[in-house]
Design a protein around this motif. Structure first.
Motif, PDB file in Angstrom:
ATOM      1  N   PRO A  68     -32.621  13.297  -3.606  1.00 28.19           N
ATOM      2  CA  PRO A  68     -33.338  13.638  -2.372  1.00 28.19           C
ATOM      3  C   PRO A  68     -34.448  12.649  -2.072  1.00 28.19           C
ATOM      4  O   PRO A  68     -35.022  12.021  -2.969  1.00 28.19           O
ATOM      5  CB  PRO A  68     -33.902  15.042  -2.667  1.00 28.19           C
ATOM      6  CG  PRO A  68     -33.088  15.560  -3.798  1.00 28.19           C
ATOM      7  CD  PRO A  68     -32.686  14.374  -4.607  1.00 28.19           C
ATOM      8  N   ASP A  72     -38.094  15.176   1.433  1.00 24.78           N
ATOM      9  CA  ASP A  72     -37.112  16.250   1.598  1.00 24.78           C
ATOM     10  C   ASP A  72     -37.596  17.526   0.916  1.00 24.78           C
ATOM     11  O   ASP A  72     -38.008  17.501  -0.255  1.00 24.78           O
ATOM     12  CB  ASP A  72     -35.768  15.839   1.001  1.00 24.78           C
ATOM     13  CG  ASP A  72     -35.113  14.704   1.778  1.00 24.78           C
ATOM     14  OD1 ASP A  72     -35.594  14.425   2.897  1.00 24.78           O
ATOM     15  OD2 ASP A  72     -34.154  14.108   1.271  1.00 24.78           O
ATOM     16  N   LEU A  76     -33.920  21.666   2.893  1.00 28.49           N
ATOM     17  CA  LEU A  76     -33.050  20.556   3.265  1.00 28.49           C
ATOM     18  C   LEU A  76     -32.123  20.173   2.118  1.00 28.49           C
ATOM     19  O   LEU A  76     -30.942  19.858   2.333  1.00 28.49           O
ATOM     20  CB  LEU A  76     -33.890  19.356   3.679  1.00 28.49           C
ATOM     21  CG  LEU A  76     -33.118  18.125   4.171  1.00 28.49           C
ATOM     22  CD1 LEU A  76     -32.275  18.489   5.388  1.00 28.49           C
ATOM     23  CD2 LEU A  76     -34.079  16.988   4.502  1.00 28.49           C
ATOM     24  N   TYR A  80     -28.086  20.452   2.345  1.00 22.10           N
ATOM     25  CA  TYR A  80     -27.261  19.263   2.090  1.00 22.10           C
ATOM     26  C   TYR A  80     -26.197  19.568   1.038  1.00 22.10           C
ATOM     27  O   TYR A  80     -25.036  19.152   1.174  1.00 22.10           O
ATOM     28  CB  TYR A  80     -28.161  18.112   1.641  1.00 22.10           C
ATOM     29  CG  TYR A  80     -27.424  16.861   1.241  1.00 22.10           C
ATOM     30  CD1 TYR A  80     -26.700  16.129   2.173  1.00 22.10           C
ATOM     31  CD2 TYR A  80     -27.469  16.398  -0.078  1.00 22.10           C
ATOM     32  CE1 TYR A  80     -26.031  14.975   1.807  1.00 22.10           C
ATOM     33  CE2 TYR A  80     -26.794  15.243  -0.448  1.00 22.10           C
ATOM     34  CZ  TYR A  80     -26.081  14.541   0.506  1.00 22.10           C
ATOM     35  OH  TYR A  80     -25.414  13.407   0.131  1.00 22.10           O
TER      36      TYR A  80
END
Length: 265
Positions: A68, A72, A76, A80
């Motif tokens: 990440p 982030d 998120l 993802y």
């Protein structure tokens, strides 16, 4: 995660029901319970559970997300990861191609670093064999280093603040020009940051093998196999193809390696 599982169940039920005998058919087979053993009959939930476990075991271990970004958040990162799960379930060919492409680029990144810096430093210390071996241990990159750099493992810090995630080519250029120091990180240190190892992949492969053995046994005995099971076999098989290409790629790393900008460079 609950919504994803619920959606998968609702999506798979029609496939199972389409493969089961229908009571509305014009011709109805008369089944004699004495001809079937309890192991020959399965419920809808038995099929869903078997296929669900196989899909989860294969796709979850096959997914190797990138590190990440510094900004982030947790939401998120989870989103993802769920997106990758959906892609692995419904577009497994994409995951296989992605793994093959990353293997190629990681291998090339490691070769470029070794050609550009390994031989150069080894030659500069050719008079001292001990120092030469030490520098080789530091500068020689493996396939794991290439994957680590490709997945965003090196982050540039300027005056103590994160500035950008470096690609392998950017890192190589900055090191060559003296803007940053050559990262000193061994393959063992990278693997120590990883949250997964070969054991998880072996367990997933064993689950797939057991699933395949069950399908072969049912086919040999003339028992029905649902469309969902055939689809599960294809998805899981494609996921397992990605294992050899991602075998050396670290899994679920959350902390990148910090590279500091050299103000004197």
């Amino acid at each position: 995660m609950t919504l994803l599982v619920l959606y998968a169940v609702l999506f798979c039920v029609p496939f199972v029901c389409a493969s089961l005998p229908s009571l509305n058919d014009t011709y109805i087979h008369t089944l004699d319970s004495s001809n079937f053993s309890p192991s020959d009959t399965r419920t809808l939930w038995d099929i869903l559970l078997s296929c669900g476990l196989t899909l989860f075991a294969c796709t979850w271990t096959a997914i190797h997300p990138n590190i990440p970004g510094v900004n982030d958040g947790v939401v998120l990162i989870i989103f993802y990861r769920l997106c990758l799960m959906v892609v692995a379930l419904f577009i497994p060919e994409f995951m296989t191609i992605w793994a093959m492409a990353q293997f190629h680029y990681a291998q090339r990144a490691a070769m470029d670093f070794n050609r550009g810096f390994g031989a150069q430093r080894a030659q500069s210390h050719s008079d001292d064999q001990a120092i030469c071996q030490s520098e080789r241990a530091v500068t020689e990159w493996t396939l794991t280093h290439g994957f680590f750099a490709l997945m965003g493992g090196f982050v540039l810090y300027v005056k103590g603040e994160p500035r950008a995630t470096l690609t392998p080519s950017e890192l190589r250029e900055f090191v060559y020009k003296g803007y940053v120091e050559m990262p000193v990180i061994t393959e063992a240190e990278i693997e120590d940051r990883s949250k997964g190892d070969g054991l998880y992949k072996c367990i997933a492969i064993l689950q797939l093998v057991w699933f395949v053995v069950q399908l072969i046994a049912r086919t040999a005995q003339g028992l029905p196999v649902t469309l969902l099971e055939i689809d599960t076999l294809g998805v899981a098989a494609l996921a397992c193809i990605a294992y050899p290409f991602w075998w050396k790629k670290p899994k679920d790393i959350r902390r990148p390696y910090i590279v500091h900008w050299n103000s004197e460079g």
